[in-house]
Design a protein around this motif. Structure first.
Motif, mmCIF file in Angstrom:
data_model
loop_
_atom_site.group_PDB
_atom_site.id
_atom_site.type_symbol
_atom_site.label_atom_id
_atom_site.label_comp_id
_atom_site.label_asym_id
_atom_site.label_seq_id
_atom_site.Cartn_x
_atom_site.Cartn_y
_atom_site.Cartn_z
ATOM 1 N N UNK A 97 -108.020 34.718 23.394
ATOM 2 C CA UNK A 97 -107.160 34.363 22.272
ATOM 3 C C UNK A 97 -106.913 35.619 21.437
ATOM 4 N N UNK A 98 -105.641 35.907 21.169
ATOM 5 C CA UNK A 98 -105.264 37.079 20.378
ATOM 6 C C UNK A 98 -104.454 36.617 19.180
ATOM 7 N N UNK A 99 -104.836 37.077 18.006
ATOM 8 C CA UNK A 99 -104.081 36.773 16.789
ATOM 9 C C UNK A 99 -103.710 38.075 16.096
ATOM 10 N N UNK A 100 -102.416 38.328 15.942
ATOM 11 C CA UNK A 100 -101.924 39.551 15.304
ATOM 12 C C UNK A 100 -100.623 39.253 14.567
ATOM 13 N N UNK A 101 -100.553 39.574 13.284
ATOM 14 C CA UNK A 101 -99.291 39.550 12.533
ATOM 15 C C UNK A 101 -98.430 38.321 12.827
ATOM 16 N N UNK A 126 -95.460 45.164 20.950
ATOM 17 C CA UNK A 126 -95.996 46.164 20.017
ATOM 18 C C UNK A 126 -97.008 45.558 19.051
ATOM 19 N N UNK A 127 -96.752 44.345 18.596
ATOM 20 C CA UNK A 127 -97.692 43.718 17.658
ATOM 21 C C UNK A 127 -99.001 43.331 18.359
ATOM 22 N N UNK A 128 -98.901 42.890 19.606
ATOM 23 C CA UNK A 128 -100.117 42.544 20.343
ATOM 24 C C UNK A 128 -100.910 43.788 20.752
ATOM 25 N N UNK A 129 -100.218 44.921 20.855
ATOM 26 C CA UNK A 129 -100.863 46.170 21.261
ATOM 27 C C UNK A 129 -101.155 47.067 20.061
ATOM 28 N N UNK A 130 -101.329 46.474 18.906
ATOM 29 C CA UNK A 130 -101.515 47.258 17.682
ATOM 30 C C UNK A 130 -102.769 48.119 17.714
ATOM 31 N N UNK A 131 -103.742 47.755 18.573
ATOM 32 C CA UNK A 131 -104.981 48.531 18.656
ATOM 33 C C UNK A 131 -104.964 49.544 19.792
ATOM 34 N N UNK A 167 -101.626 34.194 20.529
ATOM 35 C CA UNK A 167 -101.401 34.337 21.966
ATOM 36 C C UNK A 167 -102.598 33.791 22.741
ATOM 37 N N UNK A 168 -102.306 32.941 23.703
ATOM 38 C CA UNK A 168 -103.324 32.455 24.632
ATOM 39 C C UNK A 168 -103.111 33.193 25.956
ATOM 40 N N UNK A 169 -104.120 33.948 26.379
ATOM 41 C CA UNK A 169 -104.047 34.804 27.570
ATOM 42 C C UNK A 169 -104.993 34.217 28.618
ATOM 43 N N UNK A 170 -104.436 33.691 29.713
ATOM 44 C CA UNK A 170 -105.237 33.071 30.763
ATOM 45 C C UNK A 170 -105.131 33.873 32.066
ATOM 46 N N UNK A 171 -106.253 34.070 32.719
ATOM 47 C CA UNK A 171 -106.298 34.832 33.964
ATOM 48 C C UNK A 171 -106.789 33.980 35.119
ATOM 49 N N UNK A 172 -106.321 34.310 36.308
ATOM 50 C CA UNK A 172 -106.831 33.713 37.536
ATOM 51 C C UNK A 172 -106.917 34.824 38.571
ATOM 52 N N UNK A 173 -108.142 35.168 38.983
ATOM 53 C CA UNK A 173 -108.356 36.305 39.868
ATOM 54 C C UNK A 173 -108.771 35.846 41.260
ATOM 55 N N UNK A 177 -101.218 34.577 32.647
ATOM 56 C CA UNK A 177 -100.305 33.642 32.004
ATOM 57 C C UNK A 177 -100.456 33.780 30.490
ATOM 58 N N UNK A 178 -99.351 34.071 29.830
ATOM 59 C CA UNK A 178 -99.360 34.270 28.385
ATOM 60 C C UNK A 178 -98.511 33.195 27.707
ATOM 61 N N UNK A 179 -99.066 32.577 26.675
ATOM 62 C CA UNK A 179 -98.312 31.677 25.808
ATOM 63 C C UNK A 179 -98.328 32.265 24.405
ATOM 64 N N UNK A 180 -97.135 32.512 23.863
ATOM 65 C CA UNK A 180 -97.010 33.097 22.534
ATOM 66 C C UNK A 180 -96.549 32.035 21.547
ATOM 67 N N UNK A 181 -97.141 32.073 20.373
ATOM 68 C CA UNK A 181 -96.717 31.217 19.274
ATOM 69 C C UNK A 181 -96.421 32.146 18.097
#
Length: 253
Positions: A158-162, A12-17, A166-172, A182-186
């Motif tokens: 890179x996503x920063x919220x509250x 929910x915090x990452x999807x605040x927008x 979050x580091x969001x990495x994709x491989x297509x 691949x998501x890494x949350x701090x």
């Protein structure tokens, strides 16, 4: 698909927008334009209940279905906080099993892309159709081939919220159109950061594949729009919104 255990805690915090309120209002207008307001709405892959609860706040009776019990725990907590009365069920879309029919269905925020097996996608659409009254609408959105190839691709975000980093990495894979994510949350807790990880995949489906799945399920495509606009989806559309109508009875999913 992953179980979204770690993702559920911060979703929910990452999807605040995401703006569930505006998107829900738009969906209601589309129901009214192409059919009518449903009295009992099915929200497929409802996640933490963002859409389910918004529809309920607007007077709809809602069934929210998701495969992740962790997501549903948050959805129920959100429902309790908002004072809504949504029935949440833990089921995969391709194994959907309701007690009766609904007169409207939605699947939002590219949730169908998380089904990476085409046969399973076809089953999911067929199961929704099975429990949808004839003549009623199933509205869903998908991330397009264009988005997978040019936006998600092999990029890192890179996503920063509250207090979350979050580091969001994709491989297509351009051949299969599957994007591994691949998501890494701090998450900051009392001045220190706790790390957790999540990985899952999405698959882009071509318009031809989606058309075939829609027709096989007993649906017809009423319109394909460019996400939040009323313009038809085009070659540069990142998220396409499909408005489909059940035109014949289906015997099984």
């Amino acid at each position: 698909m992953g179980s979204y255990t770690s993702f559920a805690e911060v979703y929910d915090r990452l999807m605040s927008d995401a703006d569930y309120r505006s998107r829900t209002s738009r969906l209601i207008k589309l129901f009214e334009k192409y059919d009518r307001r449903p009295t009992l709405l099915l929200d497929v892959a409802c996640g933490t209940g963002g859409f389910s609860n918004q529809f309920a706040l607007k007077g709809f009776e809602v069934i929210g279905v998701d495969m992740s019990e962790e997501m549903l725990e948050t959805a129920r907590a959100n429902s309790s906080a908002l004072g809504t009365d949504v029935l949440f069920l833990c089921q995969k879309a391709e194994e959907l099993d309701l007690y009766g029919t609904v007169d409207g269905a939605v699947c939002c925020m590219d949730s169908l892309n998380h089904i990476t097996d085409y046969k399973a996608l076809c089953r999911a659409i067929s199961r929704v159709t099975l429990f949808l009254e004839t003549g009623r609408l199933f509205i869903f959105d998908v991330n397009t081939v264009f988005k997978h190839k040019t936006v998600l691709a092999d990029n890192t975000f890179i996503i920063e919220e509250d207090n979350i980093f979050c580091v969001w990495r994709n491989s297509t894979d351009e051949k299969s159109l599957v994007t591994d994510i691949y998501l890494d949350f701090f998450v900051e807790e009392n001045g220190t950061y706790k790390r957790s990880s999540e990985d899952f995949s999405e698959r882009a489906y071509t318009p031809e594949e989606l058309d075939a799945a829609i027709k096989a399920a007993g649906l017809e495509t009423v319109a394909v729009l460019d996400d939040m606009s009323d313009e038809p989806a085009g070659s540069g559309t990142e998220r396409a919104l499909y408005i489909t109508r059940k035109v014949k009875e289906t015997k099984n999913g």
